[in-house]
Design an enzyme around this catalytic site. Sequence first.
Site, PDB file in Angstrom:
ATOM      1  N   LYS A  52     -18.764  33.088  91.517  1.00  0.00           N
ATOM      2  CA  LYS A  52     -18.761  31.930  89.959  1.00  0.00           C
ATOM      3  C   LYS A  52     -18.273  31.397  90.726  1.00  0.00           C
ATOM      4  O   LYS A  52     -17.992  29.959  91.082  1.00  0.00           O
ATOM      5  CB  LYS A  52     -18.850  32.448  88.794  1.00  0.00           C
ATOM      6  CG  LYS A  52     -19.957  33.366  88.010  1.00  0.00           C
ATOM      7  CD  LYS A  52     -19.498  34.040  86.814  1.00  0.00           C
ATOM      8  CE  LYS A  52     -20.516  34.663  86.603  1.00  0.00           C
ATOM      9  NZ  LYS A  52     -20.345  35.366  85.196  1.00  0.00           N
ATOM     10  N   GLN A  96     -15.888  37.416  81.167  1.00  0.00           N
ATOM     11  CA  GLN A  96     -16.465  38.450  82.182  1.00  0.00           C
ATOM     12  C   GLN A  96     -17.291  39.460  81.184  1.00  0.00           C
ATOM     13  O   GLN A  96     -15.863  40.123  80.940  1.00  0.00           O
ATOM     14  CB  GLN A  96     -16.143  38.386  83.743  1.00  0.00           C
ATOM     15  CG  GLN A  96     -17.317  39.069  84.186  1.00  0.00           C
ATOM     16  CD  GLN A  96     -18.290  38.590  84.803  1.00  0.00           C
ATOM     17  OE1 GLN A  96     -18.256  37.653  84.549  1.00  0.00           O
ATOM     18  NE2 GLN A  96     -19.253  39.430  85.054  1.00  0.00           N
ATOM     19  N   ASP A 119     -22.747  30.456  78.720  1.00  0.00           N
ATOM     20  CA  ASP A 119     -23.281  32.439  79.102  1.00  0.00           C
ATOM     21  C   ASP A 119     -24.162  32.382  77.887  1.00  0.00           C
ATOM     22  O   ASP A 119     -25.313  32.725  78.457  1.00  0.00           O
ATOM     23  CB  ASP A 119     -21.969  33.115  78.675  1.00  0.00           C
ATOM     24  CG  ASP A 119     -21.634  34.393  79.868  1.00  0.00           C
ATOM     25  OD1 ASP A 119     -22.666  33.530  81.140  1.00  0.00           O
ATOM     26  OD2 ASP A 119     -20.701  34.440  79.953  1.00  0.00           O
TER      27      ASP A 119
HETATM   28  N1  GUN Z   1     -21.475  40.484  83.255  1.00  0.00           N
HETATM   29  C1  GUN Z   1     -22.656  40.890  84.010  1.00  0.00           C
HETATM   30  N2  GUN Z   1     -23.255  39.836  83.895  1.00  0.00           N
HETATM   31  C2  GUN Z   1     -22.694  38.936  82.847  1.00  0.00           C
HETATM   32  C3  GUN Z   1     -22.638  37.616  83.098  1.00  0.00           C
HETATM   33  O1  GUN Z   1     -23.792  36.639  83.281  1.00  0.00           O
HETATM   34  N3  GUN Z   1     -21.913  36.625  82.213  1.00  0.00           N
HETATM   35  C4  GUN Z   1     -21.191  37.409  81.665  1.00  0.00           C
HETATM   36  N4  GUN Z   1     -19.488  36.411  80.726  1.00  0.00           N
HETATM   37  N5  GUN Z   1     -20.116  38.956  81.961  1.00  0.00           N
HETATM   38  C5  GUN Z   1     -21.866  39.171  82.456  1.00  0.00           C
END
Ligand code: GUN
Length: 292
Positions: A52, A96, A119
């Site tokens: 990211k 995350q 998100d």
């Molecule tokens: N863990 C697995 N996929 C995601 C996601 O799309 N966003 C976040 N914040 N954590 C994750």
Amino acid sequence: MQIIDGKAVADEIKKEIALEMEAILASGKKIPHLVAILVGNNGSSETYVANKVKSCEELGFKSSLLRFPPTITESELLAEVIKVNENDDMDGLIVQLPLPNHINPDKVMETISPRKDVDGFHPINIGRMAKGLPAYISATPQGVLDLLDRYGIETSGKHCVVVGRSQIVGLPMSILMQRNTKIGNCTVTLTHSRTQNLAEMCATADILIAALGIPEFITAEFIKEGAVVIDVGLTRVEDTTKKSGFALKGDVKFDEVAPKCSYITPVPKGVGPMTIVSLMKNTLLSAKRAIY
Ligand code: GUN
């Protein structure tokens, strides 16, 4: 049968974002700034967050990675989230997942300002999405919609079966596919671990979206001839022939399913590359105050 090239679509969308960034830089508007909070050192989470941050760099976005030890308390973490909420330069915040067991992820998600929740996990964004109001849509489901759209796949009136009811993918996916929108208007069946006759149910799908997280669970008997199959699964499976020691497997047994499909996403290079691009799009929307 056509293989849906998620990498190519993601690259196309990245180019569109890059063009918008040129305009933002030329006009002196706000440069998008994404903040990622990473607690502990879960291997997969490290990789996701690093990707990211790398995407932000490639696109000229600002990014901040805030790392905390796994011993951080829930209230300390909530205080960090509030700091980001109150920082006007920071447009988007992701925490995350998964978080250590002593931290309630729902509490954390609800503490993120809905305006910065790129998100799309905050109940306000999920509720607004369900009502068809402007909202941040979570990245993976948005990526699936974009793939269906860019491949010109007709969804209206089709039977869409979603396998898996996770908050991150299955649940929002099922809501999105039934909405009265260009990619939507499906009759949706949301299946899960308690569903009886899962294979028969899936075999009635015109569009099958597999998001259960069990490698190669979906075999040929689950598939109606001519179906569109979207594989959201991405599981690390030990593979000593690979330098990394693992291979990435989807939820679909590709070799036997693909010949029955009209369209299918591979793993890797299917849905995966779309997820990060969708997050970047949401961060751009936030910097432009396009939703709130
Ligand atoms: N863990 C697995 N996929 C995601 C996601 O799309 N966003 C976040 N914040 N954590 C994750």
